[in-house]
Design a protein around this motif. Sequence first.
Motif: not given
Lengths: 412, 601
Positions: A286, B569-570, A292, B556-566, A348-349, B554
């Motif tokens: 990630y 950011l906007d 993935w 915690k930041c894992y695969g499931g957070d990608a869209s929300r975080k992005r 971000l990651f 943040t």
Amino acid sequence: MEQASRATDFPIVASAAAEEAPHLEVSPGRKIAGRELGIYVHWPYCTKICPYCDFNVYRDRGADHSALAGAILVDLSAQRRLSGQRPVQSIYFGGGSPALMRPRDIAAIIATVDTLWGLVAEAEISLECNPTDLGSAGLEALRGAGINRLSVGVQAFDDAGLKSLGRHHNRADAIRTVTDAQQHFERVSLDLIYARPGQKLEEWRRELGFALDLGVEHVSLYELTIEPDTAFGRKARRGALPRTVDPLEDFFCSTREIAANSGYAPYEVSNFARTPEAQARHNLLYWRAQDWVGVGPGAHGRLTRPEGRMALTAFSRPDLYIEGAERGNCFEEADILSSADAGNEALLFGLRLAEGIDRAFLRDVAGRDCDAAEFAQLQADGVLEKSSQRIRATERGAGLADALARRLAFRH
Amino acid sequence: MFPKERIRNFSIVAHIDHGKSTLSDRLIQLTGGLTDREMKEQVLDSMDIERERGITIKAQTVRLSYRARDGLDYVLNLIDTPGHVDFAYEVSRSLAACEGSLLVVDASQGVEAQTLANVYQALDNNHEIVPVLNKIDLPAAEPARVKAQIEDVIGLDASNAVEISAKSGLGVPEVLEAIVTRLPAPKEGDENAPLKALLVDAWYDPYLGVVTLVRIVDGILKKGMRIRMIATDAAYLVDRVGVFTPKPVDMDALGPGEIGFIIAAVKEVADARVGDTITEEKRQTKTPLTGFRTAQPVVFCGLFPTDAANFEDLRGAMSKLRLNDASFSFEMESSAALGFGFRCGFLGLLHLEIIQERLEREFGLDLIATAPSVVYELAMSDGSTMELHNPVDMPDVVKIREISEPWIKATIMSPDEYLGPILKLCQERRGVQLNLSYVGSRAMAEYELPLNEVVFDFYDRLKSISKGYASFDYSIVARRPGDLVKMQVLVNGEPVDALSMLVHRARAEIRGRAMVEKLKELIPMHMFQIPIQAAIGGRVIARETVRALRKDVTAKCYGGDASRKRKLLDKQKEGKKRMRQFGRVDIPQEAFVAALKMDGD
Ligand SMILES: Nc1nc2c(ncn2[C@@H]2O[C@H](COP(=O)(O)OP(=O)(O)OP(=O)(O)O)[C@@H](O)[C@H]2O)c(=O)[nH]1
Ligand SMILES: [Mg+2]
């Protein structure tokens, strides 16, 4: 339509000393052919919902496990067509409470992944569990099913702390589960939450020291995040949630310092490993913007395809997900990200990692270089390292990943 | 033509919130101007912002038809006025169109600062005044005590004050009778004389165009007549004549003593000058009315679009707003830090706030308001004088001989127990006490104060130290020389012109310190530390530092957070738009006004 793209010599070397490590220069004309691939399996059921959790979770009121496991297998083969043929590096069972899955469902999923894609020899296969989920026999059964790394959601080692987090286990359960896990698994990680309601820094320092002495290879140390749509979120809005006694930045800095002094390197904002091999390889996919496949209700996936980077989201509700599998489509959403969006995700990651991001890789993902003036300015401010190849936070910038991403974000 | 003996023209005046608009509702309802279905609370407060804030901003006129107990039909022209001091001008022109006033006093609160100010204005206009005690339904109402107060403080006979509850309607029929029996009919007025009418008000209506409210003194105003406005010296053909009931109703003509509207081909509200005399083109009056002074803006500030690309939109929006509010002025201004914008003049701080809010809401603009300032007069060494509306334009001090500033006379009324802190506040603000008296347990303090000390936060402070019980009224009385200096604010070493202001030398340090402390709270942490300084001509008088940011991430930041975080950011990128960059520092736009409000003492 099979896209016979193969994983190349990308990605970047996983060492914290990446500055010296050889890295890949991507010449402008050359597209990255493929990225590493992992599989995330979301098991949404829990016996109880924790007050801070805002994941896609459901109380298990006699849910039909076979139906969901069956749907996941169908979803996997559907997504194999999207990902193309490439070996799978890792599988991660998250949730929810995947430890409550039947071992045979776990084994079937692992076998299916291996048939569809092929697992690399040293594939990392992790599963999350809670201290009271399983006894020794249960752990052994997981191992038998193919799990080789266990991530234990201890959350706290003191009874008051566990109570404040609404957890049902106690300190003794937590310690027993960790030692049990260490007997059955070579690779064990444990999760702790700090800055809990009313917590003092001094208490946390002691608790952390105790946890690190248990000798696991990896720890995830999270600051408690109050999400709006949780029991804690509602409590906080009513003003009924006590905050920490000491400033959050002190918690953050102390945590890094104590972990580092005990030999746990902070390779990511909240993740610490004793050796480079002990890093969570699946999670690195990630953070390094690799690919993935996400299966299970509400799972997210990212797949790099010739037309662009694809973002996939499965139906959140288990019943809709199962219905979707019957129709052969579990996706609630499937979009191709713009190159700016893909670049922003990579930022971000990637900025969360001690190794940072390779600038050329970012350029390739985003279709352009990051803002040179901002980059130079952040270096001058001492929050980014003075390397022209990598974008990487300095020690002072280690806690600023989000702020850095905002500064460097690509515009649409 | 309606016989003028049976016309009554009156204004409803009171301190803010004493119930003028609610009483108007009841009077309209009782006389059948609106059906119950058409009625709503404070129906005359028709602007969104009036309804939302529950205050009247613009005076409104309604013609009521009333059959009195004597069996005769009367025409009652009611003008509901605003209570807030910023809109005192609305009251003064309304009074000029009438012979009488209903003085509404909240029986639970008694006489307040604007009660006094409005009564004096009514008396200056030779009005007959009927005191009305409102809100007698409230348990805290003390009609007897308030009557005594009216007699003591104002010197008005209150023995036959009408006691009512405008909310429930109790006693309101008596108000109608009092209007007929106690207020005078229009005095002079010759129906055969040449037309002479007072231009009371003008506004822009999206359906009707420019609507002009007039009070006929002599002669008859008819549809189809060619009229001339004397001051602006322009002639128009009258398209429509009518009255508001409060719905617009067309009439053929209006005669002496009547109040109504005309619609002529007037292009802009500015062409219809309030206080002007309207006469007939071919038979002009030889004795125009004296009229009255136009409202002068007293508070100035710069308004800039947050996004420089919206400059033209802002110009358009301001021109539209000005159509309906001639008391607000604007002219182009450019600032080193803020780019192009406008220097705007307002009647007071509430007026400023309201205009800014309307620009943002009705026109979807994002604005930055700079520090409010008053108008200074500079006497230059070369003998010339200039007006200074903007501290940025201040010439080199060596060229200035003297700076004078406007002073006000303020009347403050408050329960006795808050008097101490109030006097202290006035003293701190360079006030000069004129008078201090008591009305029962209520104290009345009269002060002269520099407007410059009042403009920012005086009213807020007064309210907070008196727990909301003190009331305040003021009028500008003089311009006096003062030892004024320009204070600059430097953020990260760069002067921010939008924050510079003129202050009295003796007050500079306190103002400077309060300002940098406030800015320290308002400026978010950056990746580097930010010094904030207040300075007078190169000498730093106060300094604070915003610490560098240490943590913004943040957990915690894992695969499931990608869209929300992005997406977040906007959104945060968007949020940055509400900030303005000064050198390398982002300053939130609310900081420009908030920085001037001082907390504590
Ligand atoms: N209890 C009670 N409340 C009243 C009465 N009359 C008015 N009010 C309330 O007092 C408040 C102010 O009433 P308004 O009629 O808006 O007062 P106003 O004098 O027009 O106020 P401004 O135009 O802002 O100066 C409202 O909340 C009314 O409901 C009354 O007789 N009894
Ligand atoms: Mg009103």
